[in-house]
Design an enzyme around this catalytic site. Structure first.
Site, PDB file in Angstrom:
ATOM      1  N   THR A   1      42.804  36.990  40.378  1.00 53.26           N
ATOM      2  CA  THR A   1      43.998  37.606  39.630  1.00 53.26           C
ATOM      3  C   THR A   1      45.022  36.886  39.437  1.00 53.26           C
ATOM      4  O   THR A   1      45.743  36.745  38.416  1.00 53.26           O
ATOM      5  CB  THR A   1      44.334  38.821  40.429  1.00 53.26           C
ATOM      6  OG1 THR A   1      43.195  39.651  40.938  1.00 53.26           O
ATOM      7  CG2 THR A   1      45.630  39.483  39.978  1.00 53.26           C
TER       8      THR A   1
ATOM      9  N   HIS B   1      44.033  34.676  36.577  1.00 57.22           N
ATOM     10  CA  HIS B   1      44.494  35.376  35.277  1.00 57.22           C
ATOM     11  C   HIS B   1      45.773  35.343  34.897  1.00 57.22           C
ATOM     12  O   HIS B   1      46.255  35.208  33.843  1.00 57.22           O
ATOM     13  CB  HIS B   1      44.119  36.993  35.534  1.00 57.22           C
ATOM     14  CG  HIS B   1      42.614  37.305  35.560  1.00 57.22           C
ATOM     15  ND1 HIS B   1      41.901  37.045  34.580  1.00 57.22           N
ATOM     16  CD2 HIS B   1      41.869  37.802  36.606  1.00 57.22           C
ATOM     17  CE1 HIS B   1      40.549  37.415  34.803  1.00 57.22           C
ATOM     18  NE2 HIS B   1      40.555  37.842  36.070  1.00 57.22           N
TER      19      HIS B   1
END
Length: 346
Positions: free
Chosen positions: A44, A47
């Site tokens: 994450t 990202h």
């Protein structure tokens, strides 16, 4: 203690981040201040760092990101009774409301009003982080900080694999990022008869082997469905743990699962994925389960038990350590897929 600290800040709506001096967080009556000893980079975080479509729609720079960590409590609010200054802790990163229907019926991990640290509020890529005391998980002081820092993603793997029975069953793990590799270890520890790991990255497939995979498959070099048929006598696998988020791999997962099997999906495809619902789900009687976070705090108890007993050893997965100031090296390795888990040390 100084009132300023080093932190990695997602400073703009674009690629990258910067190391900055920011104020040490202040705490409320029900919060604690934690000195971060180790913090690991999650997919994450990548990202957010790379600024993909998901992060563009979700996060609001500038802010401190990062959500996986281990540290020591250095200050607590007046109404905190579950931890003391000096305790070693990690944290459940989903901050939940406690009053929505999901929270009230024991499903707080899918709280309708969840805030995630390092996504929706300041996180732990810093020397200090402030959190609600109810989110803390006390660690054994003997547990190394780097291992303790990966408990949160390890919990994702535990939740995905143990969402149903796996003892004596064939398990396919599709996508060998760090959490996928952890899932391999969990499935093996839980008694799976076969653990078949699929990926395109031979470095990470080797790590999956070290974590207990009975077969690893590079999907560029062999047809995953043909390999699965050979290994299961054409019956298909009992459990698919989808960790890749790639449309082709996800479709293959639904085609390789046996009739009456289970597909647990932790991955986050960045775009809608077409699935043959009629033939690959309905007619096969497949159970499909979306996995988000960790069951609070059931999964944390399972994580602690698996690590404490030695049934799963995550140390082979922790491949790189860097100072907080060297964060760019860690993100570069993560983006290139040339690492397992990368741990930063403030």
């Amino acid at each position: 203690m100084t009132n300023m600290m080093k932190a990695i800040v997602k400073d703009k709506r674009g690629f990258g981040a910067s190391l900055q001096e920011v104020p040490v967080p202040t705490i409320g009556d029900q919060e604690v201040l934690i000195q971060v000893k180790a913090t690991s980079i999650c997919g994450t975080d990548v990202h957010i760092y790379a600024w993909d479509e998901w992060s563009q729609s979700r996060v609001k720079p500038p802010y401190v990101f990062g959500h996986e960590f281990a540290g020591v409590v250095v200050e607590k609010g007046e109404n905190v009774y579950n931890v003391e200054v000096g305790d070693h802790v990690s944290a459940e990163t989903h901050i939940v409301c406690g009053h929505c229907p999901q929270c009230l019926n024991g499903q707080a991990h899918i709280c309708a009003n969840t805030q995630i640290i390092g996504v929706d509020r300041d996180g732990c890529f810093a020397e200090y982080v402030a959190l609600p005391a109810q989110n803390l998980w006390k660690n054994d002081p003997e547990l190394p900080f780097d291992v303790a820092s990966v408990q949160e993603p390890f919990g994702n793997a535990v939740h995905t694999v143990l969402a149903g029975d796996v003892a004596g069953k064939t398990v396919a793990v599709i996508g060998c990022g760090p959490i996928g590799i952890m899932a391999v270890g969990v499935a093996k520890a839980a008694g799976a008869s076969q653990v078949i790991a699929f990926d395109l990255n031979n470095y990470r497939l080797q790590l999956a082997t070290e974590m207990g995979a009975t077969t690893v498959v590079n999907s560029k070099e062999a047809d995953p469905l043909e390999v699965m048929n050979q290994l299961t006598n054409g019956n298909g696998v009992d459990v698919v743990c989808e960790m890749s988020g790639h449309p082709i791999a996800m479709n293959q997962g639904f085609k390789m699962v046996t009739n009456g099997g289970r597909v647990s999906i932790l991955s986050l495809p960045v775009k809608p994925v077409e699935i043959d619902v009629t033939n690959d789900i309905v007619f096969k009687g497949v159970t499909v389960q979306g996995i988000t976070g960790r069951q609070m705090f059931k999964t944390w108890q399972q994580v602690s038990g698996l690590l404490g007993s030695g049934q799963v050893d995550v140390k082979p997965l922790i491949t790189h350590h860097f100072k907080l100031e060297e964060f760019e090296k860690g993100f570069e390795l993560m983006i290139e897929g040339k690492c397992g888990k990368v741990v930063l040390h403030p």
